[in-house]
Design a protein around this motif. Structure first.
Motif, PDB file in Angstrom:
ATOM      1  N   ARG A  30       0.830  -1.207   0.000  1.00 36.34           N
ATOM      2  CA  ARG A  30       0.000   0.000   0.000  1.00 36.34           C
ATOM      3  C   ARG A  30       0.860   1.251   0.000  1.00 36.34           C
ATOM      4  NH1 ARG A  30      -3.313  -2.694   4.017  1.00 36.34           N
ATOM      5  NH2 ARG A  30      -2.136  -1.488   5.536  1.00 36.34           N
ATOM      6  N   GLU A  36       5.204 -15.843 -13.260  1.00 41.82           N
ATOM      7  CA  GLU A  36       4.296 -14.705 -13.153  1.00 41.82           C
ATOM      8  C   GLU A  36       2.852 -15.159 -13.000  1.00 41.82           C
ATOM      9  OE1 GLU A  36       6.400 -11.043 -15.696  1.00 41.82           O
ATOM     10  OE2 GLU A  36       4.682 -12.138 -16.487  1.00 41.82           O
ATOM     11  N   GLN A  37       2.480 -16.118 -13.809  1.00 41.84           N
ATOM     12  CA  GLN A  37       1.094 -16.562 -13.745  1.00 41.84           C
ATOM     13  C   GLN A  37       0.802 -17.310 -12.447  1.00 41.84           C
ATOM     14  OE1 GLN A  37       0.144 -18.609 -17.457  1.00 41.84           O
ATOM     15  NE2 GLN A  37      -0.428 -16.625 -18.358  1.00 41.84           N
ATOM     16  N   ALA A  39       0.221 -14.687 -10.051  1.00 42.30           N
ATOM     17  CA  ALA A  39      -1.039 -14.000 -10.338  1.00 42.30           C
ATOM     18  C   ALA A  39      -2.220 -14.820  -9.847  1.00 42.30           C
ATOM     19  CB  ALA A  39      -1.159 -13.743 -11.841  1.00 42.30           C
ATOM     20  N   LEU A  40      -2.193 -16.120 -10.137  1.00 44.01           N
ATOM     21  CA  LEU A  40      -3.310 -16.962  -9.711  1.00 44.01           C
ATOM     22  C   LEU A  40      -3.407 -17.030  -8.196  1.00 44.01           C
ATOM     23  CD1 LEU A  40      -2.882 -19.823 -12.333  1.00 44.01           C
ATOM     24  CD2 LEU A  40      -4.859 -18.290 -12.102  1.00 44.01           C
ATOM     25  N   GLY A  47      -3.835 -12.664  -7.047  1.00 41.83           N
ATOM     26  CA  GLY A  47      -4.930 -11.903  -7.649  1.00 41.83           C
ATOM     27  C   GLY A  47      -6.233 -12.019  -6.869  1.00 41.83           C
ATOM     28  N   PRO A  48      -6.683 -13.239  -6.641  1.00 35.75           N
ATOM     29  CA  PRO A  48      -7.941 -13.356  -5.902  1.00 35.75           C
ATOM     30  C   PRO A  48      -7.874 -12.809  -4.476  1.00 35.75           C
ATOM     31  CG  PRO A  48      -7.462 -15.385  -7.083  1.00 35.75           C
ATOM     32  CD  PRO A  48      -6.239 -14.516  -7.186  1.00 35.75           C
ATOM     33  N   THR A 101      -8.961  -8.716  -3.792  1.00 37.15           N
ATOM     34  CA  THR A 101     -10.340  -8.329  -3.488  1.00 37.15           C
ATOM     35  C   THR A 101     -10.817  -8.973  -2.192  1.00 37.15           C
ATOM     36  OG1 THR A 101     -11.078 -10.140  -4.909  1.00 37.15           O
ATOM     37  CG2 THR A 101     -10.966  -7.943  -5.885  1.00 37.15           C
ATOM     38  N   ARG A 102     -10.456 -10.231  -1.995  1.00 33.93           N
ATOM     39  CA  ARG A 102     -10.950 -10.896  -0.780  1.00 33.93           C
ATOM     40  C   ARG A 102     -10.426 -10.231   0.488  1.00 33.93           C
ATOM     41  NH1 ARG A 102     -12.255 -16.863  -2.121  1.00 33.93           N
ATOM     42  NH2 ARG A 102     -12.305 -16.776  -4.394  1.00 33.93           N
ATOM     43  N   ARG A 157      -9.577  -7.240   0.795  1.00 33.30           N
ATOM     44  CA  ARG A 157      -9.811  -5.795   0.778  1.00 33.30           C
ATOM     45  C   ARG A 157      -8.504  -5.018   0.973  1.00 33.30           C
ATOM     46  NH1 ARG A 157     -15.413  -4.603   1.561  1.00 33.30           N
ATOM     47  NH2 ARG A 157     -16.457  -6.271   0.429  1.00 33.30           N
ATOM     48  N   LEU A 158      -7.554  -5.325   0.166  1.00 33.47           N
ATOM     49  CA  LEU A 158      -6.236  -4.675   0.227  1.00 33.47           C
ATOM     50  C   LEU A 158      -5.586  -4.772   1.602  1.00 33.47           C
ATOM     51  CD1 LEU A 158      -6.863  -1.494  -1.921  1.00 33.47           C
ATOM     52  CD2 LEU A 158      -5.571  -3.524  -2.543  1.00 33.47           C
ATOM     53  N   ALA A 192      -6.929 -23.758  -5.601  1.00 27.48           N
ATOM     54  CA  ALA A 192      -7.511 -23.440  -6.913  1.00 27.48           C
ATOM     55  C   ALA A 192      -6.437 -22.923  -7.858  1.00 27.48           C
ATOM     56  CB  ALA A 192      -8.620 -22.395  -6.745  1.00 27.48           C
ATOM     57  N   ALA A 193      -5.554 -22.116  -7.328  1.00 25.88           N
ATOM     58  CA  ALA A 193      -4.479 -21.591  -8.163  1.00 25.88           C
ATOM     59  C   ALA A 193      -3.618 -22.730  -8.694  1.00 25.88           C
ATOM     60  CB  ALA A 193      -3.632 -20.596  -7.370  1.00 25.88           C
ATOM     61  N   HIS A 248      -4.393 -25.810  -8.988  1.00 25.03           N
ATOM     62  CA  HIS A 248      -5.158 -26.643  -9.920  1.00 25.03           C
ATOM     63  C   HIS A 248      -5.114 -26.055 -11.329  1.00 25.03           C
ATOM     64  CE1 HIS A 248      -8.170 -29.434 -11.328  1.00 25.03           C
ATOM     65  NE2 HIS A 248      -8.817 -28.402 -11.861  1.00 25.03           N
ATOM     66  N   THR A 249      -5.456 -24.800 -11.419  1.00 23.37           N
ATOM     67  CA  THR A 249      -5.433 -24.157 -12.729  1.00 23.37           C
ATOM     68  C   THR A 249      -4.027 -24.176 -13.319  1.00 23.37           C
ATOM     69  OG1 THR A 249      -7.287 -22.734 -12.209  1.00 23.37           O
ATOM     70  CG2 THR A 249      -5.790 -21.968 -13.928  1.00 23.37           C
TER      71      THR A 249
END
Lengths: 220, 220, 220, 220
Positions: free
Chosen positions: D114, D165-166, D169-170, D173-174, D177-178, D180-181, D197-198, D200-201
DNA sequence: GATGAATGAGACTTCATTCAT
DNA sequence: TATGAATGAAGTCTCATTCAT
């Protein structure tokens, strides 16, 4: 002798501090002068300055006194060369005038006077230091010599103290504006011209009247 | 009626700040003067000072310039009274001399000169403000009058500028030590005496020679 | 019609202030942003800002809300172009991905996110404004479309919300470092490459299995 | 022995100041953070802060750098546990993912990000500090490990840097929002779910294709 | 005796906010 | 209604001075 190596070092450090203090005070003014800067310029630690001089105010006094002593010495030495050995009173006065102007226009002299003007409200006793130590004695010394020259018939100064004041005024007054309070350098030739003009005016006023000629009333 | 005490106009506040600033600067010196104090003395908030003048440095400049303008006005007004209407040149010069000394010895004048000396290293342009605005013009104005008196046959000043400088020097030089740079009050009688002595010496040097009498050579 | 000239002026001024506020907040941060500067940039007097918005804090809220609405509109418009009309799901996703990255990399978007990060401690409700107004709705809108594409057999996203999150993550995650939080410009070609890579990975994970082949269990 | 509470060493004080500075900057933002507050929180005098760091700006830099070093160390330590010793690549990646998310969700990490976002306009060089010191090296370290896992046949990442990087990100990234910074606490279970989940993808996209083998190994 | 480190008091300056026109 | 002017509170930074080594 009297001092160990350590003691000599201490005295030398004290002198270095006083010199640095005057330089910094002259450059920056009392309030703006940092004790850090003075210490750095003297090559000692800040606390050492305090162990020698107690506080900043006292350091100013010592620095000013030392500078005044120097100026006094130079001025007195110059005035002492004004004797009645020579018949050419004009040449004598001009020589002395030029050398007095050299003293007056010295960087340290300007700085001393500026510093004095600057801090006289905060430290009124500074003026006493200067006046009793230097200015007064210089004027009196010159008055003494003018009196002797009067006795010797080379001059006519019935009020030697006043004549001395006027001699200094005629010398230094024109320098204040010309030198921009010491900010601008005045070339030797200009200083000499001012001195000659001062002496000329001075002599017009204080040359003895030719004997046998009825003289006008003298002033108070 | 637009202004109560609380609602002085902006210009009045500006003037109050300038006056207060000069007073505080003169009393404490630039560095030691607190903008708080100036604001309080002017009866405004500290931020108001900044909204008017931007920063302390600029405030000093404005205060000095205002003070210099005042001094200039008084000096010029005095010099303008030196005309060739009267036949008694000595009386005329003495009257002008006394009044010039009054200007010179005014508290604000002393303060101005001290402030100038004090801050000239930090703010060299102050001297330009003063010199171009005041000192130079006063000397020139006096030189002008001396020239006219010379033309009218009352004086003999072949170099009026130099004569003006010396006139000022003879007047003010002795005051510097006597007034202790403005710290000590010099009584009127003493001021008059200095002025008379100055005029006497001045006249000895610059009185026209009686016609038909061979004159001595003047120096360069 | 409905507004007098004066009223129209007021509304336009309000808009000008909001725009200027966002620009200045984005440039300088909330605390460093001067209301003077905002007012000047909006072409109004400082007091006018206060008459419109009450205080600086509220101005920040309005500016952020307005900016969030803009961002929301652009994102939604982009997502709405993701339909099941085309058979080439990869091309569709890449096109949408590229346009979403354009939104994400817009200067105002970067500024909005930075501002949000910066002031979230002081103004926690800002996040609610943004989240309820924009972020949440964008993610949900994308999840909706992914669900429809899944229903249509173009994708296999049994948890559309999670898939939407991961789509955004794959898109924007690599941009944060590459764009140096918006400080550095990322060329179009690089943005397209990132979008293609994101879509590639996304499709590897969420492409429907060929019919007739026993599929593995998907995780939660 | 040598240090009482009152007489902490200089280095300890410096560390206390850096810690306090980061805490206060994180809490209040750079501009709103008072050096007074930082000094008080560090248990030193305000001037001591200045004697150590010169000015507030530099203090920010040092605090950020220190914090970045800490984050770097934790992340690198985590990544180093990703070896090819285990056959269960999914379990390994999930374990590492969870621990990376712990680092990412640490209060100090959120605060660091921040702060970085907040002040990047005023101090663009902060990003260089962070990027060269931490972010870049973490991504590269992960890319290194992914490459080794690919060489060992556990993964198929022909572009390890992009894959890294990905992966990040996975994972992260989520969380933005979860959490709230960073304002909202995300429970462990939710973090684990995101990590799974990350992974897995990620594995869907980067699992090696079976060469001539009928079916791939099933996942957990 | 000399010094590095620490500090408390105070300086200048800014800025969000209000008030009278 | 919009504004120019004023202000109180607060902030960063400096510096003379002291203390423990």
């Amino acid at each position: 002798m009297s001092g160990t190596i350590a003691a000599r070092g201490r005295i030398e450090k004290r002198q270095a501090i006083v010199d640095a203090a005057f330089a910094v005070f002259a450059r920056a003014g009392y309030a703006q002068a940092g004790v850090d800067v003075i210490a750095a310029e003297a090559g000692v630690a800040k606390a050492t300055v305090y162990s020698h001089f107690g506080d900043k105010e006292n350091l100013l006094r010592e620095a000013i006194a030392a500078s005044a002593d120097q100026a006094l010495a130079r001025n007195l030495a110059t005035i002492e060369t004004l004797t009645d050995h020579s018949d050419d009173i004009r040449a004598s006065l001009e020589r002395v005038g030029i050398r007095l102007l050299e003293c007056y226009c010295d960087d340290r002299s300007w700085a001393l006077r500026r510093l004095l003007s600057a801090e006289i409200n905060q430290f009124p006793d500074l003026l006493d230091i200067i006046h009793t130590r230097a200015a007064e004695r210089v004027t009196e010394a010159l008055a003494d010599r003018l009196a002797r020259l009067t006795v010797a018939g080379h001059l006519h100064t019935p009020a030697p103290r006043l004549a001395a004041e006027q001699f200094f005024a005629l010398l230094t007054g024109p320098m204040d504006t010309r030198a921009r309070l010491g900010t601008r350098h005045v070339p030797n030739s200009e200083r000499r011209a001012v001195a000659r003009a001062a002496v000329h005016t001075f002599l017009q006023a204080f040359t003895p009247k030719p004997v046998g000629t009825p003289s006008r009333r003298s002033d108070t």
